[in-house]
Scaffold this active site. Structure first.
Site, short mmCIF file in Angstrom:
data_model
loop_
_atom_site.label_atom_id
_atom_site.label_comp_id
_atom_site.label_asym_id
_atom_site.label_seq_id
_atom_site.Cartn_x
_atom_site.Cartn_y
_atom_site.Cartn_z
N HIS A 36 16.71 56.93 38.14
CA HIS A 36 17.18 55.51 37.97
C HIS A 36 16.08 54.55 37.64
CE1 HIS A 36 20.07 57.55 40.58
NE2 HIS A 36 20.89 57.15 39.58
N ASP A 58 26.83 57.56 46.06
CA ASP A 58 27.71 58.77 45.65
C ASP A 58 28.29 59.47 46.99
OD1 ASP A 58 26.96 59.75 42.53
OD2 ASP A 58 25.55 58.41 43.59
N HIS A 91 22.62 59.31 32.60
CA HIS A 91 21.91 60.50 32.96
C HIS A 91 22.30 61.85 31.77
CE1 HIS A 91 20.43 58.65 36.35
NE2 HIS A 91 21.87 58.82 36.98
#
Lengths: 209, 332
Positions: free
Chosen positions: B218, B109, B56
């Site tokens: 993603h 995450d 990213h």
């Protein structure tokens, strides 16, 4: 008969070989509903675990499960690292100081591991996750422990396999596949598939040696 | 697959080495833990730490520096960093005034930062975290994972980073970051898929004349797959969804981010910005601050995301606070 620390080592060795063999298959399952890295990540994680535990002496379950947990957490990342890591960690904590337990005791420790997964992932049975393979296996192991170890393990493996296949018609509610909504239906969950392999490797190590 | 790489296994590590070599005045990479920290430590303040899967860029490592993050942890491509990476980032920069984790809302995450937080709290470190969830294309409910963290992350890192620089307390920085999170919304559109190096083929198929509206960073699917149309029409759809969600109202002053997904040229992003300005003008919404460029990307995906943040005076002041990072530098 009972469950020993050496059986844990053997189970992990078997799982490492099986995951290596199924790496592409797991990645294909994951590319249908996830991000196509489950096979790659689990393969890396298991290799690191084997490197860590091979040739090391363990006097109790606590030590070997802790090493497996810490290694998979730091080698894998993503969701699989913390979830399988928590599973191993909680089992090890329950069996700390012991090197041989009955199947019944093992099932109780595995229930702790399962609870850890549910808490960390804020997830339960029916969400199309690894829980759908592990939960029925743990239940089968506990309920059939009086019928002898091999009967209990065989039933646990069948339960895990049914649970894994049961994820196919489910709508995903957790993880990256949940973004697909209805489109997640019709695909087998890769995490449940790895969990089935894990249960069957524990069975093979315990029953066949 | 054609990519400027050497070995697939070395993609993240080599990129971090390159980043720190190119910006050695601002950042320092710790290759063994895949952590990027500020080159020089600042006076004791609340430290801001973020991280996530790689792919990213410039997020997050490119936003380490004065006025933004103190450290960032880089995971494998699209895979969250691990608890030991996060802990080593904290050990590296913690100044004793508390640690704020800025976490994008993805299962991996959340779990890895949660485990790191437990470990650090066990060591006596004061940790708070903010979960960023600004993607309007995902339905939010207690039965789902909830909204993804996307473009709003850049605004939260900028504004909370500036606030921490002023000496604000951990609780104050956290509440401000929560307030920005509550007032920011994003939606994206993909013209092509991205290709993950280790996979070697596009993550999803998209016809030459098709686009995916509501795409995730993603390559996760969005709300609808439609025929390609003009910039103005795409802006109307995605900005419309963003405006209606909060909702942004006539008279609101906003900061906007027109963000490229990695493979879209700047000339197209300016066309989008021009269309967005007209669209928002028609809704009576004033653009107070803006950012146009590729700040949170999805490898080589072509596409754009539009982020709107409803500004208040404090956010505006903090937006204007100097920042010096590899990817965002405003110094006056």
């Amino acid at each position: 008969m009972a469950f020993t620390v050496e059986m844990v080592r053997l189970s992990l060795e078997k799982l490492n070989v099986l995951i290596e063999e199924k790496r592409e298959y797991l990645t294909d399952l994951d590319s249908a509903i996830g991000d196509a890295d489950h096979g790659i990540n689990m393969n890396r994680g298991m290799k690191h675990i084997i490197e860590k535990i091979r040739g090391k002496e363990y006097s109790d379950f606590g030590g070997i499960f802790r090493d497996a947990a810490m290694t998979i957490m730091s080698a894998v990342g993503g969701s699989a690292g913390p979830l399988f890591g928590t599973f191993f960690m909680k089992i090890g904590q329950k069996l700390i100081g012991k090197s041989e337990v009955s199947i019944e005791e093992l099932a109780v420790a595995m229930q702790d591991g399962l609870d850890g997964i549910m808490f960390l992932g804020r997830s339960g049975v029916g969400d199309k996750t690894m829980i759908d393979a592990i939960a029925p296996a743990v239940e089968a192991l506990r309920e059939n422990s009086s019928d002898g170890d091999s009967a209990a393990w065989n039933k646990a493996v069948i339960a895990a396999e049914l649970g894994m296949k049961g994820t196919i018609p489910m709508l995903s509610r957790r993880g990256r596949s949940s973004y697909l909504g209805e489109r997640s239906i019709g695909h087998q969950d890769p995490g449940a598939t790895t969990s089935y392999y894990l249960i069957s490797c524990f069975r093979d190590a315990s029953v066949e040696g | 697959m054609k990519k400027l790489i050497n070995k697939i296994d070395d993609v993240v590590a080599e990129a971090l080495k390159g980043l720190s070599a190119a910006h050695s005045d601002t950042v320092r990479a710790i290759p063994e833990s895949r952590v990027v920290v500020r080159a020089s430590s600042s006076s004791p303040k609340v430290v801001l730490i973020s991280g996530g899967g790689s792919g990213h860029e410039p997020l997050h490592c490119g936003f380490v520096g004065y006025g933004m993050l103190d450290a960032a942890c880089a995971g494998e491509i699209f895979t969250s960093p691990t608890p030991d990476q996060i802990c080593s980032a904290v050990h590296e920069v913690n100044g004793g005034r508390g640690v704020l984790f800025l976490v994008k809302n993805y299962s991996g995450d959340i779990m890895n930062f949660k485990i790191a937080r437990e470990i650090l709290e066990g060591e006596g470190v004061d940790v708070e975290s903010v979960v960023i969830c600004d993607d309007v294309s995902v339905t939010d409910s207690t039965w789902t994972v909830g909204r993804r963290g996307v473009g709003g992350t850049v605004f939260i890192e900028k504004i909370a980073g500036a606030y921490a620089e002023t000496g604000a307390s951990l609780n104050d920085v956290k509440s401000l970051a929560d307030r920005v999170n509550a007032n920011v919304r994003t939606m994206g559109a993909a013209l092509t898929s991205c290709t993950v190096p280790a996979v070697g083929r596009p993550t999803f198929g998209l016809g030459d004349d098709e686009i995916e509206l509501g795409i995730g960073i993603h390559g996760e699917p969005g709300r609808a797959r439609v025929k390609m149309s003009s910039s103005a029409e795409i802006v109307e759809y995605i900005a419309g969804a963003v405006v209606d969600d909060l909702p942004f109202r006539p008279g609101d002053e906003v900061a906007v981010l027109v963000n490229g997904m990695g493979g879209t040229p700047l000339i197209e992003l300016y066309i989008v910005y021009n269309d967005l300005k007209q669209f928002l003008g028609g809704r009576g919404i004033k653009i107070g601050r803006n950012l146009v460029g590729s700040y949170i990307t999805s490898l080589d995906m072509q596409g754009v995301s539009i982020t709107l943040l409803r500004l208040d005076n404090q956010m505006k002041e903090l937006w204007d606070h100097p920042v010096r990072t590899p990817a965002l530098c405003m110094w006056r």
